[in-house]
Design an enzyme around this catalytic site. Structure first.
Site, PDB file in Angstrom:
ATOM      1  N   GLU A 152      -8.155  -4.022   5.207  1.00 27.09           N
ATOM      2  CA  GLU A 152      -8.031  -3.834   3.759  1.00 27.09           C
ATOM      3  C   GLU A 152      -6.920  -4.706   3.174  1.00 27.09           C
ATOM      4  O   GLU A 152      -7.037  -5.226   2.062  1.00 27.09           O
ATOM      5  CB  GLU A 152      -7.747  -2.351   3.465  1.00 27.09           C
TER       6      GLU A 152
ATOM      7  N   HIS B  72     -16.644   4.455   7.766  1.00 24.63           N
ATOM      8  CA  HIS B  72     -15.182   4.250   7.815  1.00 24.63           C
ATOM      9  C   HIS B  72     -14.591   5.572   8.283  1.00 24.63           C
ATOM     10  O   HIS B  72     -14.458   6.522   7.513  1.00 24.63           O
ATOM     11  CB  HIS B  72     -14.665   3.865   6.428  1.00 24.63           C
ATOM     12  N   LEU B  73     -14.254   5.643   9.590  1.00 26.14           N
ATOM     13  CA  LEU B  73     -13.778   6.898  10.165  1.00 26.14           C
ATOM     14  C   LEU B  73     -12.313   6.745  10.562  1.00 26.14           C
ATOM     15  O   LEU B  73     -11.988   6.251  11.646  1.00 26.14           O
ATOM     16  CB  LEU B  73     -14.624   7.275  11.394  1.00 26.14           C
TER      17      LEU B  73
ATOM     18  N   HIS C 208     -12.456   3.984  -0.330  1.00 27.14           N
ATOM     19  CA  HIS C 208     -12.423   3.064   0.822  1.00 27.14           C
ATOM     20  C   HIS C 208     -13.138   1.743   0.500  1.00 27.14           C
ATOM     21  O   HIS C 208     -13.636   1.049   1.384  1.00 27.14           O
ATOM     22  CB  HIS C 208     -13.064   3.693   2.080  1.00 27.14           C
TER      23      HIS C 208
ATOM     24  N   ASN D 256       0.884  -1.170   0.000  1.00 24.91           N
ATOM     25  CA  ASN D 256       0.000   0.000   0.000  1.00 24.91           C
ATOM     26  C   ASN D 256       0.924   1.223   0.000  1.00 24.91           C
ATOM     27  O   ASN D 256       1.451   1.616   1.029  1.00 24.91           O
ATOM     28  CB  ASN D 256      -0.870  -0.058   1.268  1.00 24.91           C
TER      29      ASN D 256
ATOM     30  N   LYS E 162       3.581   0.970   2.900  1.00 25.39           N
ATOM     31  CA  LYS E 162       3.215  -0.026   3.906  1.00 25.39           C
ATOM     32  C   LYS E 162       3.188  -1.378   3.228  1.00 25.39           C
ATOM     33  O   LYS E 162       2.762  -1.487   2.070  1.00 25.39           O
ATOM     34  CB  LYS E 162       1.835   0.281   4.477  1.00 25.39           C
TER      35      LYS E 162
ATOM     36  N   GLU F 273     -13.253   2.480  15.292  1.00 23.29           N
ATOM     37  CA  GLU F 273     -12.948   1.294  16.106  1.00 23.29           C
ATOM     38  C   GLU F 273     -12.533   1.656  17.527  1.00 23.29           C
ATOM     39  O   GLU F 273     -12.694   0.858  18.445  1.00 23.29           O
ATOM     40  CB  GLU F 273     -11.806   0.494  15.449  1.00 23.29           C
TER      41      GLU F 273
ATOM     42  N   ARG G  15      -8.503  16.966   5.212  1.00 24.45           N
ATOM     43  CA  ARG G  15      -9.333  17.312   4.043  1.00 24.45           C
ATOM     44  C   ARG G  15     -10.686  17.817   4.529  1.00 24.45           C
ATOM     45  O   ARG G  15     -11.221  17.304   5.515  1.00 24.45           O
ATOM     46  CB  ARG G  15      -9.538  16.073   3.152  1.00 24.45           C
TER      47      ARG G  15
ATOM     48  N   SER H 255      -8.118   8.513   9.228  1.00 24.25           N
ATOM     49  CA  SER H 255      -7.556   9.801   8.785  1.00 24.25           C
ATOM     50  C   SER H 255      -8.340  10.281   7.577  1.00 24.25           C
ATOM     51  O   SER H 255      -8.658  11.455   7.439  1.00 24.25           O
ATOM     52  CB  SER H 255      -6.107   9.644   8.354  1.00 24.25           C
TER      53      SER H 255
ATOM     54  N   ARG I 121      -2.715  -2.174  -3.262  1.00 24.31           N
ATOM     55  CA  ARG I 121      -3.882  -1.314  -3.115  1.00 24.31           C
ATOM     56  C   ARG I 121      -3.701  -0.155  -4.092  1.00 24.31           C
ATOM     57  O   ARG I 121      -2.704   0.573  -4.018  1.00 24.31           O
ATOM     58  CB  ARG I 121      -3.959  -0.800  -1.683  1.00 24.31           C
TER      59      ARG I 121
ATOM     60  N   GLY J 155      -9.752   3.716  12.271  1.00 22.70           N
ATOM     61  CA  GLY J 155      -9.106   4.209  13.505  1.00 22.70           C
ATOM     62  C   GLY J 155     -10.047   4.863  14.508  1.00 22.70           C
ATOM     63  O   GLY J 155     -10.076   4.482  15.686  1.00 22.70           O
ATOM     64  N   ILE J 156     -10.818   5.841  14.075  1.00 23.33           N
ATOM     65  CA  ILE J 156     -11.721   6.544  14.997  1.00 23.33           C
ATOM     66  C   ILE J 156     -12.941   5.673  15.301  1.00 23.33           C
ATOM     67  O   ILE J 156     -13.355   5.529  16.457  1.00 23.33           O
ATOM     68  CB  ILE J 156     -12.148   7.902  14.384  1.00 23.33           C
TER      69      ILE J 156
END
Ligand code: ADP
Length: 404
Positions: free
Chosen positions: A378, A207-208, A180, A8, A15, A330, A240, A210, A92, A327-328
């Site tokens: 992902e 999907h929350l 996403h 990715n 990554k 979860e 963004r 970055s 990805r 991230g947020i």
């Protein structure tokens, strides 16, 4: 051990993950790593199955000037030090444009087609393609698969796919794509095990991370997304702005004298939670801050999520379940609680204790709309697609294509 490498690649980091192929095509994650700080403070970090560190090395800036150099370092480390010799590589790729509704085995023709979508995702697509090109040059026989963030949304109806602009632009590719998609696809594939009774129903997935967006799914397929032509639209994100009157862009150019590339930089890097709070793009820091503008940024984030849930519920003509991920989604019990409070009118009611525990099901029993927390994956999705394309190729034995 047969393995699949998942890559990715972004503008400042590459990554990667290594999955071993177990019996019956099951995949097991073995290594998770990244080279970040490309062009600034390059560093290779990697960990094994239990999170134990396998590498943590800094490099001089001139040794890792770009994504291709980072990929070469990661590749050397895997091949020469760990003796990992993947039978295929999955990537990805942010944009499959109008052409790709599914992952695809890569050849030079595919690369040329994907290069055509660079203007649709100028900050992501070139970096996604860079390691594909270098692997294709160095190991032409090694199968590579591109998995797209846009592909899952190619099921949208014409009204969800169009903007109200002359048709010619739609034909050129100016469409509401949605992003996403690998995350949403993973959730759609997981729901039948997690909640079989609602997997075929009307579900909103938030999907929350970055980057942030929401997807309206019916029977496990995407029918609407908060994102559109680029990954700028919809919800506010770390840096963004999310939904913005296009008149603001005209104002920036005509009154603030910004060039197109300045505006692009501004919209991708200086807005969102960072721009509004003036404190940070990181939700953890905003939640810990006593600054009033940090509170405003969180309020705005929650407000825009809830407005967009109304829009997606209208697209679905109702709602059978709600899923938080990334991230947020979860990790922040506070954001989940605040969003859910504002959605009581839709039949959502959280169980505070389950929410604090980050349980899988966090709504009160008997509520109309169950609410789930599902960690996304992902990379596993990319690895699964790669393996399945590899296995379904006509008359090839993957082991014969191993890198010498
Ligand atoms: P990406 O993969 O797009 O870089 P992630 O899905 O990792 O993003 O999400 C990053 C976001 O998740 C950051 O805003 C970070 O602050 C937030 N986050 C991670 N852990 C927590 C936590 N415990 N509480 C609140 N926010 C968190």
């Amino acid at each position: 051990m047969d393995t699949i490498l998942v890559i990715n690649a972004g503008s400042s980091s590459v990554k990667f993950q290594v999955f071993s192929i177990e019996g019956e095509g099951r995949l097991r994650r073995r290594i998770k790593g990244q080279i970040d700080g490309i062009g600034s403070r390059p560093r290779l970090r990697a960990s094994g199955v239990n999170g134990d560190s396998m590498a943590d090395r800094a490099y001089p800036i001139e040794a890792v000037p770009d994504v291709a150099a980072a990929m070469a370092i990661a590749g050397d480390w895997l091949r020469h030090e760990l003796r990992i010799d993947p039978i295929a590589v999955g990537h990805r790729v942010v944009h499959g444009g109008p052409d790709y509704g599914k992952p695809v085995l890569i050849d030079h023709g595919v690369v040329a087609r994907l290069e055509r979508f660079i203007p649709l995702a100028p900050l992501h697509q070139p970096h996604n393609l860079s390691p594909i090109r270098s692997i294709l040059a160095a190991f032409p026989a090694l199968p590579q698969v591109a998995c797209f963030d846009t592909a899952f949304h190619r099921t949208h109806s014409a009204v969800a796919d169009h903007y109200a602009i002359p048709h010619q632009l739609h034909a050129e590719g100016v469409r509401r794509y949605g992003f996403h998609g690998l995350s949403y696809e993973y959730i759609a594939k997981s729901l039948p095990q997690i909640a079989p009774d609602i997997a075929q129903g009307r579900v909103i997935v938030a999907h929350l991370g970055s980057g942030a967006s929401m997807c309206a799914m019916k029977s496990g397929q995407s029918v609407e997304s908060t994102m559109g032509f680029t990954a700028l639209d919809g919800l506010p994100m770390g840096t963004r702005p999310g939904q913005l009157d296009p008149g603001v862009v005209l104002y920036l150019m005509s009154e603030e004298g910004m060039s197109a590339s300045k505006v692009q930089d501004f919209l991708y890097r200086e807005c969102g939670l960072k721009g509004l709070s003036g404190v940070s793009n990181d939700m953890r820091e905003l939640e810990a801050s006593a600054d009033g503008k940090a509170a405003l940024a969180i309020d705005y984030f929650v407000h825009r999520i809830c407005l967009n849930v109304g829009m997606l519920a209208a697209a679905l003509q109702g709602l059978d379940a709600f899923v938080f991920t990334a991230g947020i989604g979860e990790n922040s019990a506070r954001i989940r609680a605040r969003v859910s409070e504002r959605l009581e009118w839709l039949g959502i009611a959280l169980d505070a204790a389950e929410n604090t525990r980050h349980s899988r099901l966090i709504s009160r029993s008997g509520t109309l709309v169950p609410v789930y927390v599902v960690p996304t994956d992902e990379e596993l999705m990319v690895a699964q697609h790669t393996l399945s394309l590899l296995m379904n190729r006509p008359s090839t034995n993957p082991r014969q294509e191993r890198v010498p």
